[in-house]
Each structure stands twice: as C-alpha cells, then as structure tokens.
Design a protein around this motif. Structure first.
Motif, PDB file in Angstrom:
ATOM      1  N   ASN A  12     -46.852  96.597 -75.824  1.00 56.65           N
ATOM      2  CA  ASN A  12     -46.361  94.986 -75.218  1.00 56.65           C
ATOM      3  C   ASN A  12     -46.632  94.289 -76.538  1.00 56.65           C
ATOM      4  O   ASN A  12     -47.553  94.319 -77.225  1.00 56.65           O
ATOM      5  CB  ASN A  12     -47.189  94.656 -74.029  1.00 56.65           C
ATOM      6  N   ILE A  13     -45.555  93.267 -76.677  1.00 56.21           N
ATOM      7  CA  ILE A  13     -45.640  92.528 -77.961  1.00 56.21           C
ATOM      8  C   ILE A  13     -46.667  91.538 -77.749  1.00 56.21           C
ATOM      9  O   ILE A  13     -47.343  91.113 -78.915  1.00 56.21           O
ATOM     10  CB  ILE A  13     -44.240  91.555 -77.916  1.00 56.21           C
ATOM     11  N   ASP A  14     -47.241  91.206 -76.419  1.00 59.68           N
ATOM     12  CA  ASP A  14     -48.376  90.466 -76.523  1.00 59.68           C
ATOM     13  C   ASP A  14     -49.775  91.203 -76.917  1.00 59.68           C
ATOM     14  O   ASP A  14     -50.782  90.332 -77.435  1.00 59.68           O
ATOM     15  CB  ASP A  14     -48.824  89.943 -74.999  1.00 59.68           C
ATOM     16  N   TYR A  15     -49.922  92.591 -76.500  1.00 60.21           N
ATOM     17  CA  TYR A  15     -50.970  93.106 -76.981  1.00 60.21           C
ATOM     18  C   TYR A  15     -51.223  93.239 -78.615  1.00 60.21           C
ATOM     19  O   TYR A  15     -52.033  92.996 -79.487  1.00 60.21           O
ATOM     20  CB  TYR A  15     -50.805  94.499 -76.417  1.00 60.21           C
ATOM     21  N   HIS A  16     -49.669  93.438 -79.202  1.00 56.06           N
ATOM     22  CA  HIS A  16     -49.754  93.331 -80.688  1.00 56.06           C
ATOM     23  C   HIS A  16     -50.217  91.973 -81.183  1.00 56.06           C
ATOM     24  O   HIS A  16     -50.844  91.836 -82.137  1.00 56.06           O
ATOM     25  CB  HIS A  16     -48.258  93.769 -80.834  1.00 56.06           C
ATOM     26  N   ARG A  17     -49.647  91.080 -80.634  1.00 57.68           N
ATOM     27  CA  ARG A  17     -49.966  89.588 -81.041  1.00 57.68           C
ATOM     28  C   ARG A  17     -51.605  89.584 -81.151  1.00 57.68           C
ATOM     29  O   ARG A  17     -52.153  88.941 -81.776  1.00 57.68           O
ATOM     30  CB  ARG A  17     -49.388  88.538 -80.445  1.00 57.68           C
ATOM     31  N   LEU A  18     -52.307  90.034 -79.780  1.00 61.99           N
ATOM     32  CA  LEU A  18     -53.673  89.724 -79.670  1.00 61.99           C
ATOM     33  C   LEU A  18     -54.536  90.646 -80.797  1.00 61.99           C
ATOM     34  O   LEU A  18     -55.553  90.003 -81.283  1.00 61.99           O
ATOM     35  CB  LEU A  18     -54.038  90.446 -78.199  1.00 61.99           C
ATOM     36  N   ILE A  19     -54.057  91.680 -80.896  1.00 60.94           N
ATOM     37  CA  ILE A  19     -54.628  92.643 -81.945  1.00 60.94           C
ATOM     38  C   ILE A  19     -54.663  91.746 -83.437  1.00 60.94           C
ATOM     39  O   ILE A  19     -55.600  91.986 -84.129  1.00 60.94           O
ATOM     40  CB  ILE A  19     -53.971  94.128 -82.195  1.00 60.94           C
ATOM     41  N   GLN A  20     -53.543  91.477 -83.506  1.00 59.01           N
ATOM     42  CA  GLN A  20     -53.369  90.587 -84.981  1.00 59.01           C
ATOM     43  C   GLN A  20     -54.033  89.298 -85.179  1.00 59.01           C
ATOM     44  O   GLN A  20     -54.683  89.250 -85.968  1.00 59.01           O
ATOM     45  CB  GLN A  20     -51.751  90.131 -84.934  1.00 59.01           C
TER      46      GLN A  20
END
Length: 280
Positions: free
Chosen positions: A202-210
């Motif tokens: 999920n793109i939101d997970y990617h943003r969270l990790i970043q």
C-alpha cells in the motif's frame, strides 16, 4: 608528480602491502598488482586503472586476515563487483565495504552451496527506502549467480543493498540495522494500537516507512522541524487516537535512540497514521 610506494609484502597476485608516507602501511588492491613483484620493489600508486586503497589500520588487518580463506579468483571477482557498484552508484565507496562485502559474499556463496537459507525480515523496507541500492544489489546477485552457478535467496539482495547504502553514506551497518529494527518495532505498535494489519504494497505504508526513516535520521542528527502550535492543537482535537499513538511512537524512538526527538514530529506522524485508518 607520480607517487611511488615501496612494497612491504606481496599477499597474492592482486593484493600488496606497501609503505605510504602519510598512511604508513597500506593495502593496495588491483587486478595483477602483485604479479611478479616482491618485497622492496617500487610500485606507482596509480599504476592500476582502478586501485582501492585500504588506509585504516583496523580495516587493513581485517582484510588481510580474510585473504587466506578466499580463493584468488573469487577475491578479484569481488574486486570487480566493487568497481561495478562504485560505477553504478556514481559515488566513491567507503573503504570498509572491502572487508564487509568480501566477507559477506564469500560466506553467502558457502551458505548457498550448502543450501542454508537466511530470511531477511526487512526486505520490503530496504527496497522501499533504498531503491537505487536495491537495484544495484540485484545486479550484483545476478553476476555472482552467473559466475559461481549458485542460487541466492531473495533476502541476499536486501543484505547487499544495505552494504552498498552503508558504503555510500558512511553509516555503519550496525546503525542501519538498528534503525530498521526500530521501524519494525514501531510498525508492530501501530498495528496493535490501531488493530489493523498493514499492507506492505500500500502506498500509505510506503509513505509511513519513509517518514519513520526520515524522523529517525532527523533525531540522530538533532534536526528540528519547527513549531506549528495551531496545527498540533487541531490534530490533537480531531484525531486523538492517532495523535496519542504518534506521541507514544516518538517516545519509543527517543528511548531506543537515546536522543531527544523533536515533538513536532508528532504532528506529521499523526497525519500518516490517520491515512492508514482511511479516515483522513
């Protein structure tokens, strides 16, 4: 003016120890550099088209201690891989990668031959955080597999990507792995507190990790975000669950890093957490 060094010891056809006026004893690595040479011979510092210099005494000692356990053909192949990595990353590599990656690849080949599998729990996060390093690491694994005939598990790409990231940023592998473990811990806390299962694609997970990675990096460097009191008050009022969870995560980060974390981080983390609940 060409700098001439005096050979102290020829370790093999590709590695020599020489005297350097500034660094005293240094290890020079290059294809055929030690061939037909002996102690006392002079050697131009820039004779090889590409020569790696190990000038740190600890790195030099560790590298020399590795040599008896690695075949010369493999050693020069890994040397070629380092040149490939440096070219692809377009950055000079920290010399510690000579020891770390040589050791890692040699033992990874042995593990693969014995069919010993190692999982990498941070594989997705590594690919997300270091995409260029990950792509270069994939090429390195392909080259190793083609040259040796062994098959690496997918996790090896992540491990090699971390070595590359360490070498181009001068960050220690110990700190990098510590930060990944901290991110993993915070992700588990988020899932438990929000009672959700995060989807890694999920793109939101990617943003969270970043964001977590950048927040950790800012805390490590002591970088401040600046105050946004009105925004903080609004987020605390509108999204109390996510705001309180963000505050909790910041305290976890602070304890793990043993450094103060700017409380302004709470605001931006709250926004990321709210996105994960699909209510923002």
């Amino acid at each position: 003016m060409e700098q001439i060094l005096i050979i102290q010891k020829v370790l093999n056809n590709n590695v020599v120890i020489a005297h350097h006026d500034t660094y005293k004893e240094v290890v020079l690595i290059g294809n055929g550099l030690g061939f037909n040479r002996k102690k006392g011979d002079s050697i131009p510092f820039d004779e090889a088209d590409k020569t790696f210099l190990l000038k740190d005494e600890n790195e030099m000692e560790q590298y020399v201690n590795l040599l008896p356990y690695i075949e010369e053909k493999l050693l020069i192949f890994i040397h070629e891989l380092l040149l490939f990595i440096e070219e692809k990353m377009d950055k000079q590599l920290n010399e510690h990668i000579h020891v770390a990656l040589t050791d890692h690849i040699a033992f990874a080949i042995n593990r693969a031959k014995k069919e010993i599998q190692f999982s990498n729990p941070f594989l997705f996060e590594i690919e997300s955080l270091y995409p260029k390093e990950y792509l270069v690491a994939k090429d390195v694994v392909t080259k190793v597999e083609e040259r040796t005939g062994v098959s690496f598990p997918e996790g090896e790409v992540g491990f090699i990507a971390l070595h590359i990231h360490s070498a181009v940023t001068d960050k220690s592998l110990r700190d990098i792995n510590r930060y990944h473990a901290l991110i993993s811990k915070m992700v588990n806390i988020i899932e438990d507190n929000l009672d959700i299962q995060l989807e890694k694609n999920n793109i939101d997970y990617h943003r969270l990790i970043q964001h977590l990675h950048r927040a950790i990096d800012r805390a490590a460097k002591g970088t401040l975000l600046g105050e946004e009191n009105k925004l903080a008050a609004m987020l605390k009022s509108e999204y109390p669950v996510c705001y309180n969870l963000a505050y909790k995560l910041i305290k976890v980060m602070q304890n793990q890093l043993n450094k103060p974390v700017d409380e302004a981080e709470v605001m931006y983390l709250t926004i990321h957490l709210q996105r994960l609940t699909h209510k923002f």
